[in-house]
Enzyme design. Structure first.
Site, PDB file in Angstrom:
ATOM      1  N   ASN A   1       4.278   3.865  -0.434  1.00 57.16           N
ATOM      2  CA  ASN A   1       4.503   5.209  -0.944  1.00 57.16           C
ATOM      3  C   ASN A   1       3.967   5.003  -2.265  1.00 57.16           C
ATOM      4  OD1 ASN A   1       5.397   6.440   1.477  1.00 57.16           O
ATOM      5  ND2 ASN A   1       7.249   5.480   0.875  1.00 57.16           N
ATOM      6  N   ARG A   2       3.300   4.214  -2.777  1.00 58.16           N
ATOM      7  CA  ARG A   2       2.984   4.104  -4.279  1.00 58.16           C
ATOM      8  C   ARG A   2       4.082   3.788  -5.228  1.00 58.16           C
ATOM      9  NH1 ARG A   2      -0.880   2.855  -1.479  1.00 58.16           N
ATOM     10  NH2 ARG A   2      -2.969   3.587  -1.808  1.00 58.16           N
TER      11      ARG A   2
END
Length: 214
Positions: free
Chosen positions: A192-193
């Site tokens: 999810n970065r």
């Protein structure tokens, strides 16, 4: 590939994590640990790094090869009269960036930069293959030339000139630089970065450790 295709490219990073309790207190040793893991992963040229320099307020980057590291810093070799050499002379500060995609890792190193000793440059120069030694004499790096034949002609001339020499002298315009780190950031890709980023900052003779927001 059109703009939409590029925008759709993405990779979820899930291989590992980087937590404070798992980081070595010395960033040089931590780098050595990660570098060994990059070697063991058989990454193509794990010592390839982006060297960034500044001239006239403009940033310049290129890939060079790391040739040594220790508590004093990170060393690479080049032509002192090249663009990068001129930029370092103007602004003696540089950054290095390693990206090991297979391990989903990045290391950023920032600090001052200076030439290594002539003795150290000589030692490395004479460890190179003979062809690479002659190549250091051939290229007037970063200068404009009329075509490939200019290089080929000069190579033939120097091969003939050095044919009877067992030891080729190191050209005065070629040698090493050492980036002396003041900041070293270790980046581990996460889902999810929300990546892990651990920053080491030099404070006197010690290193301060902080976590950065992804």
């Amino acid at each position: 590939m059109n703009k939409t295709d590029v925008a759709a490219l993405r990779q979820s990073y899930t291989r590992n994590e980087l937590l404070e309790e798992n980081v070595l207190e010395n960033p040089i040793k931590q780098f050595g640990k990660w570098f060994s893991e990059a070697l063991n992963a058989q990454i193509l040229e794990p010592n390839a790094m982006t060297l960034s320099t500044v001239s006239g307020g403009r940033a310049h980057g290129r890939i060079v090869l790391l040739k040594g590291f220790d508590e004093n810093g990170f060393t690479f070799y080049t032509n002192y009269k090249s663009n990068k050499g001129n930029e370092v002379a103007e602004t003696p500060f540089a950054s290095l960036t390693f990206f090991w995609g297979d391990l989903e890792r990045q290391v950023r190193i920032e600090g001052s930069i200076e030439k290594v000793s002539g003795v150290e440059s000589d030692e490395y120069f004479h460890s190179r293959p003979r062809g690479s030694q002659i190549g250091a004499w051939v290229s007037n790096q970063s200068s404009v030339i009329a075509g490939r034949e200019v290089i080929e002609k000069r190579l033939a001339e120097l091969e003939n000139e050095f044919k009877d020499l067992e030891i080729i002298p190191r050209p005065a315009h070629w040698g090493g630089y050492c980036v002396k780190p003041e900041r070293i950031e270790f980046w581990q890709g996460r889902p999810n970065r929300l990546h892990d980023r651990i920053l080491f900052t030099k404070v006197g003779d010690d290193w301060k450790i902080e976590r950065l927001s992804p």
